[in-house]
Design an enzyme around this catalytic site. Structure first.
Site, PDB file in Angstrom:
ATOM      1  N   LYS A 126      57.087  64.156  24.427  1.00  0.00           N
ATOM      2  CA  LYS A 126      56.845  62.902  24.309  1.00  0.00           C
ATOM      3  C   LYS A 126      57.314  61.047  24.375  1.00  0.00           C
ATOM      4  O   LYS A 126      56.301  60.474  25.119  1.00  0.00           O
ATOM      5  CB  LYS A 126      56.430  62.514  22.517  1.00  0.00           C
ATOM      6  CG  LYS A 126      55.646  61.375  22.455  1.00  0.00           C
ATOM      7  CD  LYS A 126      55.389  60.829  20.429  1.00  0.00           C
ATOM      8  CE  LYS A 126      56.728  60.024  20.279  1.00  0.00           C
ATOM      9  NZ  LYS A 126      56.857  58.955  19.226  1.00  0.00           N
ATOM     10  N   ASP A 174      51.484  62.015  20.537  1.00  0.00           N
ATOM     11  CA  ASP A 174      51.546  60.765  19.002  1.00  0.00           C
ATOM     12  C   ASP A 174      51.262  61.315  18.169  1.00  0.00           C
ATOM     13  O   ASP A 174      50.219  62.302  17.572  1.00  0.00           O
ATOM     14  CB  ASP A 174      51.955  59.750  19.227  1.00  0.00           C
ATOM     15  CG  ASP A 174      50.895  58.665  19.427  1.00  0.00           C
ATOM     16  OD1 ASP A 174      49.839  59.732  19.270  1.00  0.00           O
ATOM     17  OD2 ASP A 174      50.239  57.702  18.814  1.00  0.00           O
TER      18      ASP A 174
END
Length: 373
Positions: A241, A259
């Site tokens: 991420k 996320d």
């Protein structure tokens, strides 16, 4: 009286014989006439046999009309039968009426159930349409972390775990003012760094990560942030991420940022049922061209922060409600939904202290620094 009747009969018979003997031509004509009359009777025999086989030959002609009338009575009786059973069709009409009465409840179920039978092509079209709609709602969407270079972005992204971007943006100015380069942060006193990072939560673990990745940058990459995924994920505290945030926003290389907001929304939209971030990234990435990945991430995350909240989505104020299978999970009343909006959608400041000019031009407001008001 019986004798007179018998004599009369004998006289009649004798007269008939005399007439027959005296007029042979008339007899022949009578005989031929009787033959002609008998012919229709023979032709009608099958019908009489069908009507009744035990009827006497002499009574066939007389009984025929009565027997023909009998079927008509039966036919009329059969025709009358449906009239007597008229209530039956009325009972059959009850079910359709119930089905019709339940129709108004169908749209809500249909909206929720529609994606289950959705084809792959329909899913791709719907997903891309949602992204286009969000691009019109958030034309100024951008990463909501303040940064001036790749080093600041990678550190800020690591610090954003388990907290808001606003809190990170209010904290990093002091951090970067004291430790502007990887070399400076790599040589920093952990206790001093912890004190600066305390407002972000989990400050001890985060201090270890940012000092560790700074040392790795100095030792392995000459103090520069690498621009490859396989190198970024080797840094302490950096996962896929964080790596995609850096690649997409610091190097212009497409990536999907999965996320908590992204995960929540793509599952609500039935883009995927996966729960593992890596599998979500792969599933969603397959729905869009690679060039859309970075902006797609911004659109989805912005929508999750402003409208499609975790606990109570503002469904009544959502611009993509007609495309959302989860519509109705939140507040559907438009006036009540407006009160749930956040940041610039609610007339409030955003998360960046130094947002892009495009955001300010669109009516966005910069966030206040830490400790201000």
């Amino acid at each position: 009286m019986g004798e007179q009747g018998s004599d009369g009969g004998r006289k009649t018979a004798k007269a008939a014989k005399t007439a027959a003997a005296g007029a042979p031509d008339a007899a022949r004509e009578a005989a031929s006439a009787s033959g002609r009359r008998a012919a229709p009777a023979r032709k009608a025999a099958p019908a009489r046999k069908a009507a009744g086989k035990k009827a006497a030959p002499g009574k066939k002609a007389a009984s025929a009309p009565a027997k023909k009338a009998a079927p008509s009575k039966k036919a009329s009786a059969k025709k009358d039968a449906p009239l007597k059973k008229a209530p039956a069709p009325k009972k059959q009409l009850v079910a359709p009426r119930k089905a019709t009465a339940s129709v108004p409840a169908a749209p809500a179920k249909t909206v929720a159930a529609h994606p289950r039978g959705e084809s792959r092509t329909a899913l791709v079209r719907r997903a891309r349409r949602i992204n286009r709609e969000l691009a019109e709602v958030y034309p100024y969407a951008h990463p909501e972390l303040d940064f001036d270079n790749p080093f600041q972005l990678v550190v800020a992204t690591v610090l954003s775990a388990q907290t808001t971007d606003l809190r990170v943006n209010q904290t990093t100015p002091a951090l970067f003012a004291k430790y502007p380069t990887p070399e400076d942060l790599a040589a920093a006193d952990p206790e001093e760094v912890e004190e600066i990072l305390r407002p972000t939560g989990f400050f001890r673990a985060k201090t270890k990560s940012v000092i560790g990745l700074s040392k790795a940058l100095v030792e392995q990459f000459g103090g520069e942030v690498p621009g490859r995924l396989e190198d970024l994920v080797k840094l302490p505290g950096v996962g896929r991420k964080t790596a995609f945030v850096v690649l997409g926003n610091a190097f212009g290389r497409p990536g999907i940022t999965v996320d908590t907001h992204f995960q929540r929304l793509v599952r609500r939209w039935k883009w995927t049922d996966e729960t593992d971030p890596d599998k979500i990234e792969a599933a969603v990435g397959a729905l869009f061209p690679k060039s859309d990945w970075t902006d797609l991430s911004h659109h989805v995350i912005w929508h999750g922060r402003r409208i499609c909240h975790a606990r109570k989505p503002a469904c009544g104020a959502c611009p993509i409600a007609p495309l959302c299978p989860a519509y109705g999970e939140g507040e559907t009343d438009p006036e009540k939904a407006k009160k749930l909006l956040k940041y610039e959608k609610a007339g409030q400041p955003g998360q960046r202290l130094k947002p892009p000019q495009a955001y300010l031009d669109a009516g966005g407001r910069a966030a206040p620094p830490l400790g201000a008001g």
